[in-house]
Structure formats: C-alpha cells, structure tokens
Design a protein around this motif. Sequence first.
Motif, short mmCIF file in Angstrom:
data_model
loop_
_atom_site.label_atom_id
_atom_site.label_comp_id
_atom_site.label_asym_id
_atom_site.label_seq_id
_atom_site.Cartn_x
_atom_site.Cartn_y
_atom_site.Cartn_z
N ALA A 121 0.40 -0.94 0.01
CA ALA A 121 0.16 0.13 -0.22
C ALA A 121 0.91 1.34 0.22
O ALA A 121 0.69 2.20 -0.75
CB ALA A 121 -0.75 -0.26 0.96
N ASP A 122 2.21 1.09 0.48
CA ASP A 122 2.80 2.35 0.48
C ASP A 122 4.26 2.30 -0.09
O ASP A 122 4.83 3.19 -0.49
CB ASP A 122 3.59 2.35 1.83
N ASP A 123 4.32 1.25 -1.30
CA ASP A 123 5.15 1.30 -2.74
C ASP A 123 4.67 2.36 -3.27
O ASP A 123 4.12 2.64 -3.92
CB ASP A 123 5.09 -0.12 -3.72
N VAL A 124 6.04 3.36 -3.25
CA VAL A 124 6.04 3.84 -4.97
C VAL A 124 5.98 3.32 -5.87
O VAL A 124 5.81 3.75 -7.10
CB VAL A 124 6.91 5.80 -4.04
N VAL A 125 6.69 1.94 -6.28
CA VAL A 125 7.14 1.73 -7.33
C VAL A 125 7.70 0.44 -6.60
O VAL A 125 8.90 0.29 -5.66
CB VAL A 125 7.93 2.58 -8.58
N ALA A 126 7.33 -0.60 -7.89
CA ALA A 126 7.99 -2.29 -7.46
C ALA A 126 8.88 -2.37 -9.00
O ALA A 126 8.34 -2.94 -10.32
CB ALA A 126 6.84 -2.26 -7.23
N VAL A 127 9.61 -3.03 -8.80
CA VAL A 127 10.33 -3.29 -10.55
C VAL A 127 10.68 -4.78 -9.99
O VAL A 127 10.88 -5.09 -9.13
CB VAL A 127 11.83 -2.35 -10.56
#
Length: 198
Positions: free
Chosen positions: A137-143
């Motif tokens: 929920a708090d990720d700004v990006v997941a790569v």
Amino acid sequence: MKNYKSFLLAAALVLTSTFAAFAQLQQPAMSPAAHVSQVVGFTKISIDYSSPAVKGRKVFGELVKFGETWRAGANSQTIIEFSTGVNVGGKNLPAGKYSIFVTPAASGEWTIHLNKKAESVYAYMKDGKIDEAALAADDVVAVKASPASIGATERLQYMISAENNKVAKVTLAWETTAVSFMVDTQVDQKMEQFKAQF
C-alpha cells in the motif's frame, strides 16, 4: 608515608579512569553502518544501510527466505535518497528519501520495492514478519529484476554505477548473488526545462 598515600591515590585515579574508558568502549557492530553515494547527471544518489556478513551461512533461501519481503539490509531499513526527481521502473519519483525492500524468488525475477515510509523503522513488521499488504500500500514503485551470480561477497554491499552519466545502475550484492535496478536521472528532460526558462 605521605608520599605513599599520594602514590596510592594517583594509582587509584589512573585505574578508575582506565576502567571508565573500557566501560565506554563498545564491541564493533555485527552489521556496521555503511554509506554509498554517486552523482549521476544532476542527481546525487545516496544509500544508507547496515552491512551484515555471511559468516558461513546460506543467505538467500534460508536466512533471507524466498517469497518473503526483506528490508534489504540489517538493523533498520535501507534508505535511498535522490537529490532531484528521477524515474524508476517507468514511474517519476520526486526528490526525497525512500526505503528499499526486496522480495527474492527461488527462480525467476525478484521484486525491488521503493517505499515512501523512509523514516519509519520496522513500519511493516507484524508477528515477526513484514506485512506484505501494508508494504504494498505504501510502495511508490515495485520493479522486477533478474538476479545474477557473482563471486563470493562476505558483506552485503550496495554499488551505484552510471557509465553514461544519465542512468544509474543500483546493485545489491551479497553472498554469491547480485540484483540491480535502473534509475533514470532524467538529464535530457532537466536540460530542456532549463532551456525553456530562457
């Protein structure tokens, strides 16, 4: 007799100060604090982390379990800071601090999370594990990133490289595995914005 008492007093003071000095001396940290930074284009990229050692253990798959999110270091969260806005995984991120989490996989790609709760130590711990839903929920990006085999690396380390001085490669290396993600420092866009002001 007076000189003997003075000698004993002086000796007692020396011993007291020696014991006090030893009491203040602490053991070296098991996972010492580490820092790496690099200017890429117009952006300074900095990473602060704690660096655990392998110490004969099997790291990925045992100490750091596959399929479970890990704080990408030891002691507290690993923090990456960008001095200007950047693009990671196709998403524009404003300047600031972000925490790094990693979800390793037994096979295939790993997931690297950049998270906005950079100052919140153990923000996602629940029953001794990271609460995956709260983290997401708090990720700004997941790569996604493919791990690579490397030579034995005793202590976890981060490296920042940028051959063209525009796009940085941020690498986490530990044991015999390295995983990287790219950071576009948007040099051309910033140059265009600068030119547009005149």
